[in-house]
Design a protein around this motif. Structure first.
Motif, PDB file in Angstrom:
ATOM      1  N   MET A   1      16.142  22.894  26.427  1.00  0.00           N
ATOM      2  CA  MET A   1      15.074  21.727  27.213  1.00  0.00           C
ATOM      3  C   MET A   1      13.406  22.225  28.127  1.00  0.00           C
ATOM      4  N   GLY A   2      12.266  21.588  27.613  1.00  0.00           N
ATOM      5  CA  GLY A   2      11.385  22.580  27.994  1.00  0.00           C
ATOM      6  C   GLY A   2      10.702  22.014  29.609  1.00  0.00           C
ATOM      7  N   VAL A   3      10.144  22.486  30.290  1.00  0.00           N
ATOM      8  CA  VAL A   3      10.029  22.936  31.157  1.00  0.00           C
ATOM      9  C   VAL A   3       9.390  21.848  32.170  1.00  0.00           C
ATOM     10  N   GLN A   4       9.197  20.784  31.425  1.00  0.00           N
ATOM     11  CA  GLN A   4       8.295  19.319  31.946  1.00  0.00           C
ATOM     12  C   GLN A   4       9.852  18.788  32.118  1.00  0.00           C
ATOM     13  N   ALA A   5      10.775  18.814  31.323  1.00  0.00           N
ATOM     14  CA  ALA A   5      11.815  17.838  32.005  1.00  0.00           C
ATOM     15  C   ALA A   5      12.608  18.695  33.371  1.00  0.00           C
ATOM     16  N   ILE A   6      12.745  20.001  33.153  1.00  0.00           N
ATOM     17  CA  ILE A   6      13.192  20.504  33.698  1.00  0.00           C
ATOM     18  C   ILE A   6      12.023  20.005  35.399  1.00  0.00           C
TER      19      ILE A   6
ATOM     20  N   HIS B   1      26.191  15.547  26.789  1.00  0.00           N
ATOM     21  CA  HIS B   1      24.587  15.999  25.666  1.00  0.00           C
ATOM     22  C   HIS B   1      24.519  17.305  25.477  1.00  0.00           C
ATOM     23  N   ILE B   2      24.718  17.513  24.936  1.00  0.00           N
ATOM     24  CA  ILE B   2      24.232  19.156  23.939  1.00  0.00           C
ATOM     25  C   ILE B   2      22.616  18.932  22.732  1.00  0.00           C
ATOM     26  N   PRO B   3      21.940  19.813  22.736  1.00  0.00           N
ATOM     27  CA  PRO B   3      21.329  20.436  21.464  1.00  0.00           C
ATOM     28  C   PRO B   3      21.972  20.520  20.598  1.00  0.00           C
ATOM     29  N   ASN B   4      22.460  20.204  19.538  1.00  0.00           N
ATOM     30  CA  ASN B   4      22.669  20.373  18.247  1.00  0.00           C
ATOM     31  C   ASN B   4      21.928  21.241  17.372  1.00  0.00           C
ATOM     32  N   GLY B   5      22.685  23.375  17.476  1.00  0.00           N
ATOM     33  CA  GLY B   5      21.878  23.708  17.319  1.00  0.00           C
ATOM     34  C   GLY B   5      21.645  24.378  15.681  1.00  0.00           C
ATOM     35  N   THR B   6      22.761  23.404  14.468  1.00  0.00           N
ATOM     36  CA  THR B   6      23.147  23.628  13.750  1.00  0.00           C
ATOM     37  C   THR B   6      22.752  22.386  12.714  1.00  0.00           C
ATOM     38  N   ALA B   7      21.727  20.819  13.417  1.00  0.00           N
ATOM     39  CA  ALA B   7      21.352  20.183  12.631  1.00  0.00           C
ATOM     40  C   ALA B   7      20.430  21.093  11.463  1.00  0.00           C
ATOM     41  N   LEU B   8      20.427  19.915  10.493  1.00  0.00           N
ATOM     42  CA  LEU B   8      19.677  19.849   8.873  1.00  0.00           C
ATOM     43  C   LEU B   8      17.968  20.085   9.739  1.00  0.00           C
ATOM     44  N   ASN B   9      17.375  19.099  10.621  1.00  0.00           N
ATOM     45  CA  ASN B   9      16.172  19.490  11.282  1.00  0.00           C
ATOM     46  C   ASN B   9      15.762  19.794  12.185  1.00  0.00           C
ATOM     47  N   LEU B  10      15.955  20.325  12.836  1.00  0.00           N
ATOM     48  CA  LEU B  10      15.434  20.798  14.043  1.00  0.00           C
ATOM     49  C   LEU B  10      14.309  19.930  14.592  1.00  0.00           C
ATOM     50  N   ASP B  11      13.834  19.787  13.454  1.00  0.00           N
ATOM     51  CA  ASP B  11      12.104  18.847  14.666  1.00  0.00           C
ATOM     52  C   ASP B  11      12.720  17.154  15.143  1.00  0.00           C
TER      53      ASP B  11
ATOM     54  N   GLU C   1      15.853  17.448  15.949  1.00  0.00           N
ATOM     55  CA  GLU C   1      17.099  17.237  17.014  1.00  0.00           C
ATOM     56  C   GLU C   1      16.173  17.628  18.161  1.00  0.00           C
ATOM     57  N   CYS C   2      14.909  18.229  18.087  1.00  0.00           N
ATOM     58  CA  CYS C   2      14.377  18.081  19.114  1.00  0.00           C
ATOM     59  C   CYS C   2      13.652  16.608  20.293  1.00  0.00           C
ATOM     60  N   ALA C   3      13.236  15.981  18.472  1.00  0.00           N
ATOM     61  CA  ALA C   3      12.829  14.974  19.200  1.00  0.00           C
ATOM     62  C   ALA C   3      13.499  13.527  19.723  1.00  0.00           C
ATOM     63  N   ARG C   4      14.765  14.282  18.831  1.00  0.00           N
ATOM     64  CA  ARG C   4      16.287  12.891  19.850  1.00  0.00           C
ATOM     65  C   ARG C   4      16.735  13.584  21.075  1.00  0.00           C
ATOM     66  N   TYR C   5      16.412  14.660  21.566  1.00  0.00           N
ATOM     67  CA  TYR C   5      16.772  15.476  22.900  1.00  0.00           C
ATOM     68  C   TYR C   5      15.994  14.844  23.695  1.00  0.00           C
ATOM     69  N   ASP C   6      14.389  15.102  23.780  1.00  0.00           N
ATOM     70  CA  ASP C   6      13.204  14.194  24.218  1.00  0.00           C
ATOM     71  C   ASP C   6      13.848  12.790  24.914  1.00  0.00           C
ATOM     72  N   GLU C   7      13.882  12.140  23.462  1.00  0.00           N
ATOM     73  CA  GLU C   7      14.239  10.876  23.679  1.00  0.00           C
ATOM     74  C   GLU C   7      15.626  10.272  25.050  1.00  0.00           C
ATOM     75  N   VAL C   8      17.102  11.266  24.573  1.00  0.00           N
ATOM     76  CA  VAL C   8      17.717  12.138  25.789  1.00  0.00           C
ATOM     77  C   VAL C   8      17.251  12.071  27.308  1.00  0.00           C
TER      78      VAL C   8
ATOM     79  N   GLN D   1       5.844  25.473  27.000  1.00  0.00           N
ATOM     80  CA  GLN D   1       5.909  24.352  26.042  1.00  0.00           C
ATOM     81  C   GLN D   1       6.804  22.666  27.201  1.00  0.00           C
ATOM     82  N   SER D   2       5.942  22.599  26.914  1.00  0.00           N
ATOM     83  CA  SER D   2       6.535  21.330  28.063  1.00  0.00           C
ATOM     84  C   SER D   2       7.961  19.964  27.069  1.00  0.00           C
ATOM     85  N   LYS D   3       8.308  19.640  25.992  1.00  0.00           N
ATOM     86  CA  LYS D   3       8.360  19.197  25.416  1.00  0.00           C
ATOM     87  C   LYS D   3      10.002  20.140  24.417  1.00  0.00           C
ATOM     88  N   THR D   4      11.398  20.179  24.721  1.00  0.00           N
ATOM     89  CA  THR D   4      12.323  19.925  24.232  1.00  0.00           C
ATOM     90  C   THR D   4      11.894  20.658  22.329  1.00  0.00           C
ATOM     91  N   HIS D   5      12.328  22.874  22.702  1.00  0.00           N
ATOM     92  CA  HIS D   5      11.286  22.801  21.763  1.00  0.00           C
ATOM     93  C   HIS D   5      12.642  24.163  20.907  1.00  0.00           C
TER      94      HIS D   5
END
Length: 245
Positions: free
Chosen positions: A180-185, A99-109, A111-118, A147-151
């Motif tokens: 990734m946000g500081v919470q996951a870390i 799992h690696i964030p998608n930096g070319t996602a059409l909707n970055l918000d 994508e951030c939410a998807r990554y937090d689900e991961v 920020q705590s969440k992926t952003h």
């Protein structure tokens, strides 16, 4: 917090990989939080050698910290490309478990939410970190509020200038990233932060022994119950109690 200082980056990488090996062996479905950059290359080199010597990485799930916005996965400086060149092409971790964030996602918000689900599905057992010269971890840059969440983050001029050496000209250097946000870390069971070279000595000392403050994001690691700081002698030279010529 444990601090380990090594004579060489090679030895430091072996030690950090040995810490990861213990997690891999003792966990049914180990989740490794991974970082990019020159600093962590000795870790990946050692981890690849361990797999070639018999360590089974096929059960591992990997979750990377961040990715530049606007770079395709096959761009020479993308973190997708970095990870495949230095780790995934050499070991047997199934693509579906990477799992690696998608930096070319059409909707970055989204994508951030998807990554937090991961991250919610796969709590991290072992988190590898580097540290920026301004104290960032992942791309959590110095700020009034972390920020705590992926952003999505706008990179600081200092980070952009530091990254410019990897690109043909300044115009091509990404100005933003998903991180990734500081919470996951902080929720990772074990954290290993690596830092090498004299340019990191000041920020390492401030992050480890200074106040916990948002303008030095790495200082939040002081709040974690199981952190190991892996250094060479140059990056450790400003730590209290260490004497150097």
């Amino acid at each position: 917090m444990k601090i380990r200082v090594f004579e060489s980056e090679h030895d430091a990488g072996l030690y950090a990989a040995a810490l990861a090996e213990r997690i891999v062996q003792d966990t049914e479905h180990p989740v490794l939080g991974l970082a990019t950059g020159r600093t962590v290359l000795p870790f990946y080199e050692a981890l690849v050698r361990l797999e070639h010597c018999g360590l089974d990485l096929s059960r591992c799930i990997t979750i990377n910290l961040d990715e530049y916005i606007g770079l395709e996965a096959d761009h020479p400086q993308s973190y997708h490309r970095f990870m495949h060149e230095h780790l995934f092409h050499h070991v047997h971790i199934p693509e579906s478990q990477i799992h690696i964030p998608n930096g070319t996602a059409l909707n970055l918000d989204v994508e951030c939410a998807r990554y937090d689900e991961v991250l919610n599905r796969h709590p991290i057992d072992f988190q590898l970190l580097g540290i920026g010269v301004n104290g960032h971890v992942g791309f959590n840059e110095p700020n009034d509020l972390l920020q705590s969440k992926t952003h999505v983050v706008n990179l600081t001029p200092e980070t952009i200038t530091h990254n410019a050496k990897f690109f043909p000209d300044m115009d091509q250097v990404p100005k933003s990233a998903i991180t990734m946000g500081v919470q996951a870390i902080l929720q990772a069971k074990q954290i290993v932060l690596m830092a090498f070279g004299e340019e990191k000595a000041d920020i390492v000392a401030r992050a480890i022994h200074g106040e916990v403050r948002t303008d030095i994001p790495a200082s939040i690691l002081q709040l974690h119950r199981d952190v190991t700081i892996v250094l060479d002698e140059a990056s450790a030279r400003k730590l209290p109690g260490r004497k150097y010529l």
